[in-house]
Design an enzyme around this catalytic site. Structure first.
Site, PDB file in Angstrom:
ATOM      1  N   LYS A  40      20.528 -12.273-110.682  1.00  0.00           N
ATOM      2  CA  LYS A  40      21.568 -12.012-111.690  1.00  0.00           C
ATOM      3  C   LYS A  40      22.264 -13.315-112.087  1.00  0.00           C
ATOM      4  CE  LYS A  40      23.939  -7.919-111.442  1.00  0.00           C
ATOM      5  NZ  LYS A  40      24.950  -6.946-110.982  1.00  0.00           N
ATOM      6  N   CYS A 259      32.156   6.080-111.602  1.00  0.00           N
ATOM      7  CA  CYS A 259      33.545   6.148-111.118  1.00  0.00           C
ATOM      8  C   CYS A 259      34.041   7.556-110.800  1.00  0.00           C
ATOM      9  CB  CYS A 259      34.468   5.506-112.138  1.00  0.00           C
ATOM     10  SG  CYS A 259      34.255   3.727-112.214  1.00  0.00           S
ATOM     11  N   LYS A 262      32.542   9.525-107.713  1.00  0.00           N
ATOM     12  CA  LYS A 262      32.815   8.895-106.411  1.00  0.00           C
ATOM     13  C   LYS A 262      34.313   8.802-106.126  1.00  0.00           C
ATOM     14  CE  LYS A 262      32.860   3.862-107.149  1.00  0.00           C
ATOM     15  NZ  LYS A 262      34.256   3.594-106.884  1.00  0.00           N
TER      16      LYS A 262
HETATM   17  N1  LIG Z   1      32.131   0.461-113.787  1.00  0.00           N
HETATM   18  C1  LIG Z   1      33.320   0.909-114.162  1.00  0.00           C
HETATM   19  O1  LIG Z   1      33.468   1.486-115.239  1.00  0.00           O
HETATM   20  C2  LIG Z   1      34.525   0.676-113.302  1.00  0.00           C
HETATM   21  C3  LIG Z   1      35.801   0.847-113.854  1.00  0.00           C
HETATM   22  C4  LIG Z   1      36.917   0.634-113.045  1.00  0.00           C
HETATM   23  C5  LIG Z   1      36.753   0.287-111.715  1.00  0.00           C
HETATM   24  N2  LIG Z   1      35.486   0.142-111.191  1.00  0.00           N
HETATM   25  C6  LIG Z   1      35.357  -0.258-109.798  1.00  0.00           C
HETATM   26  O2  LIG Z   1      35.052  -1.652-109.775  1.00  0.00           O
HETATM   27  C7  LIG Z   1      34.152  -1.951-108.695  1.00  0.00           C
HETATM   28  C8  LIG Z   1      32.901  -2.592-109.237  1.00  0.00           C
HETATM   29  O3  LIG Z   1      32.239  -1.667-110.076  1.00  0.00           O
HETATM   30  P1  LIG Z   1      31.039  -2.117-111.006  1.00  0.00           P
HETATM   31  O4  LIG Z   1      30.664  -0.919-111.797  1.00  0.00           O
HETATM   32  O5  LIG Z   1      31.398  -3.374-111.702  1.00  0.00           O
HETATM   33  O6  LIG Z   1      29.918  -2.420-109.904  1.00  0.00           O
HETATM   34  P2  LIG Z   1      28.508  -3.115-110.087  1.00  0.00           P
HETATM   35  O7  LIG Z   1      27.611  -2.492-109.092  1.00  0.00           O
HETATM   36  O8  LIG Z   1      28.123  -3.141-111.535  1.00  0.00           O
HETATM   37  O9  LIG Z   1      28.779  -4.642-109.667  1.00  0.00           O
HETATM   38  C9  LIG Z   1      29.087  -5.059-108.374  1.00  0.00           C
HETATM   39  C10 LIG Z   1      28.564  -6.477-108.200  1.00  0.00           C
HETATM   40  O10 LIG Z   1      29.032  -6.989-106.967  1.00  0.00           O
HETATM   41  C11 LIG Z   1      27.997  -7.781-106.391  1.00  0.00           C
HETATM   42  N3  LIG Z   1      28.260  -7.948-104.962  1.00  0.00           N
HETATM   43  C12 LIG Z   1      28.097  -7.046-103.962  1.00  0.00           C
HETATM   44  N4  LIG Z   1      28.469  -7.581-102.788  1.00  0.00           N
HETATM   45  C13 LIG Z   1      28.905  -8.828-103.062  1.00  0.00           C
HETATM   46  C14 LIG Z   1      29.428  -9.890-102.261  1.00  0.00           C
HETATM   47  N5  LIG Z   1      29.598  -9.739-100.949  1.00  0.00           N
HETATM   48  N6  LIG Z   1      29.746 -11.045-102.856  1.00  0.00           N
HETATM   49  C15 LIG Z   1      29.576 -11.213-104.186  1.00  0.00           C
HETATM   50  N7  LIG Z   1      29.089 -10.251-104.994  1.00  0.00           N
HETATM   51  C16 LIG Z   1      28.758  -9.079-104.437  1.00  0.00           C
HETATM   52  C17 LIG Z   1      26.748  -7.004-106.731  1.00  0.00           C
HETATM   53  O11 LIG Z   1      25.592  -7.812-106.622  1.00  0.00           O
HETATM   54  C18 LIG Z   1      27.043  -6.567-108.163  1.00  0.00           C
HETATM   55  O12 LIG Z   1      26.601  -7.536-109.096  1.00  0.00           O
HETATM   56  C19 LIG Z   1      33.912  -0.603-107.987  1.00  0.00           C
HETATM   57  O13 LIG Z   1      34.820  -0.477-106.941  1.00  0.00           O
HETATM   58  C20 LIG Z   1      34.228   0.415-109.066  1.00  0.00           C
HETATM   59  O14 LIG Z   1      34.644   1.633-108.532  1.00  0.00           O
HETATM   60  C21 LIG Z   1      34.373   0.311-111.964  1.00  0.00           C
END
Ligand SMILES: NC(=O)c1ccc[n+]([C@@H]2O[C@H](COP(=O)([O-])OP(=O)(O)OC[C@H]3O[C@@H](n4cnc5c(N)ncnc54)[C@H](O)[C@@H]3O)[C@@H](O)[C@H]2O)c1
Length: 441
Positions: A40, A259, A262
């Site tokens: 990525k 979201c 979960k």
């Molecule tokens: N997607 C949404 O619409 C949304 C909206 C509000 C809040 N959230 C919250 O935000 C958080 C992230 O959601 P998302 O949809 O962006 O997730 P996602 O899966 O798209 O992205 C998460 C990223 O974190 C990386 N990652 C994992 N472990 C890591 C580490 N130790 N160090 C560095 N990078 C690491 C992964 O490789 C991935 O690229 C979640 O808690 C989610 O509930 C998501």
């Protein structure tokens, strides 16, 4: 480097992390983006955006010079005081949030008196206190912690970042909370500055409330089907009440995405772990599960046994304008249809490659017309704008059957019927020569 705005780090470059990073770069911050996914990061360095989100590619492109991508934390730690955490917190088998990625980030932090973690990931109430305790145990007591939950919506995430309804900052009243407030100041959004636990709860409660609204209108829709009322009219009449509002009153085949499912489960679980039985959320979840399955009954009502029937799905993503397939209703629907012996073909404008990772045995088509060609029934699963512009008469002419199930009440029933299709919406009166429920006439 910008002298006015302070550099920041963003850990996790998924939907939330990348939008947050690009958004702050747009505001003039130098942004250091970290991810453990080397592929990525390599792609991002070359300008390849790993997700489909309107406006994001342009925003990253126009701020390229201020966005730095790495799998290594050291540059971010060197330049930035604030490290935003946007790693995934998926559900575990128990329904609790899996905090292993958050814990990995906490452990990777060095002892420091000048850094703070700013939690954007959605986490259970109490996570901030646990992280602070872990910092003390790991000899990093100087590390500060701020909760800054994210409310962006996939499909309009860039706009949501730049024009948030509110910014919530939960902190201990130290420099880090002030710095986060300053960072968001140019957006001129209403600010909720509070304690860490309350900030964590704002996020969970907001998502649980929105999910409740959806399950509520879906139950009203189901009663409408029994009584001959039209849920679209009902929702319009309800939504004009200021106290209710029109949003999240669209009946359909249930909510999905990364979201709502979960976070609702995580809040229910959090309550349970604390000794409180959150009865309402049990129903919200159950209604949502049953809602996805009601499509099967509608198909059976018209087609009888589904063995060998050709069923077309229009849309697979959990909602339009995203390629996110996490917890999409299409996953349950496709699996149920396959289990009932149907042959399932599908088209989605952008989510096919994500869908291929999650659903086996689908016949992927490259247009809605190909989906309809020879199908016994077509189900509109995701309300992509282009599905509103279909030539329904041509679609009807190419189908083997004539059933159109509109899982999102997206099409005009009269226009669809005029094209020669039998229209089945969600919570809308049946008018295909079927009997109106007794006692309603
Ligand atoms: N997607 C949404 O619409 C949304 C909206 C509000 C809040 N959230 C919250 O935000 C958080 C992230 O959601 P998302 O949809 O962006 O997730 P996602 O899966 O798209 O992205 C998460 C990223 O974190 C990386 N990652 C994992 N472990 C890591 C580490 N130790 N160090 C560095 N990078 C690491 C992964 O490789 C991935 O690229 C979640 O808690 C989610 O509930 C998501």
């Amino acid at each position: 480097m910008s002298t006015e705005r302070e550099p920041i780090g963003v850990i996790g470059t998924g939907y939330v992390g990348l939008v947050t990073a690009a958004g702050f770069a747009e505001l003039g911050n130098e942004v250091f983006c970290i991810d453990i996914d080397a592929e990525k990061i390599e792609g991002l360095k070359r300008g390849r955006i790993p997700i489909w989100e309107p406006g994001l590619e342009d925003l990253v492109e126009s701020n390229r010079d201020h966005m730095h991508f790495s799998t290594d934390l050291s540059e971010a730690l060197e330049h930035a005081r604030l490290l935003f955490v946007a790693v995934g917190t998926p559900p575990t088998y128990s329904g609790d949030a899996d905090l292993s990625a958050v814990q990995a980030v906490v452990e990777a932090m060095p002892p420091s008196d000048r850094h703070a973690l700013v939690m954007k990931s959605t986490v259970p109430v109490g996570t901030g206190d646990n992280v602070k305790r872990a910092f003390v145990e790991q000899g990093k007591a100087g590390f500060r912690y701020v909760s800054c939950p994210e409310f962006l919506k996939e499909g309009s995430a860039v706009k949501d970042f730049l024009h948030p309804d509110r910014v919530v900052v939960g902190d201990d009243g130290d420099w880090a909370g002030e710095a986060v407030v300053d960072l968001y100041a140019p957006l001129q959004a209403p600010l909720v500055r509070t304690d860490i636990r309350s900030a964590e709860m704002v996020k969970l409660a907001s998502n649980a409330f929105l999910a409740t609204k959806i399950s509520f209108i879906n139950e009203i829709a189901n009663v409408c089907e029994e009584t001959g009322a039209d849920v679209v009219e009902v929702a319009r009449g309800m939504g004009l009440d200021d106290r209710i509002g029109p949003k999240f009153l669209q009946a359909g085949i249930g909510f999905g995405g990364s979201c709502f499912p979960k976070d609702v489960t995580a809040l229910k679980q959090l309550a349970g772990n604390s000794g409180y039985h959150f009865q309402l959320l049990n129903s919200v979840i159950e209604v949502n599960e049953l809602q996805k399955r009601r499509v099967i009954a509608k198909l059976q009502k018209h087609l009888g046994d589904l063995v060998g029937k050709e069923i077309g799905l229009l849309g697979l993503a959990f909602k339009p304008d995203t390629d996110d397939m996490r917890e999409a209703s299409s996953l349950v629907l496709a699996a149920r249809l396959q289990a009932a012996g149907a042959r399932v073909r599908a088209y989605d404008p952008v989510a096919e490659s994500e869908a291929r990772k999650l659903i086996a045995g689908l016949d992927y088509k490259s247009s809605p017309e190909e989906v309809a060609d020879g199908a016994d029934a077509v189900v509109l699963v995701t309300e992509w704008k282009e599905f509103g512009e279909l030539d329904l008469a041509a679609l009807a002419a190419s189908m083997r059957g004539n059933l159109f199930v509109d899982g999102r009440n997206f099409l005009d029933p009269d226009r669809t019927r005029a094209a020669g299709l039998v229209y089945e919406g969600v919570g809308r009166p049946a008018r295909n020569g079927e009997p109106i429920p007794a006692g309603v006439e």
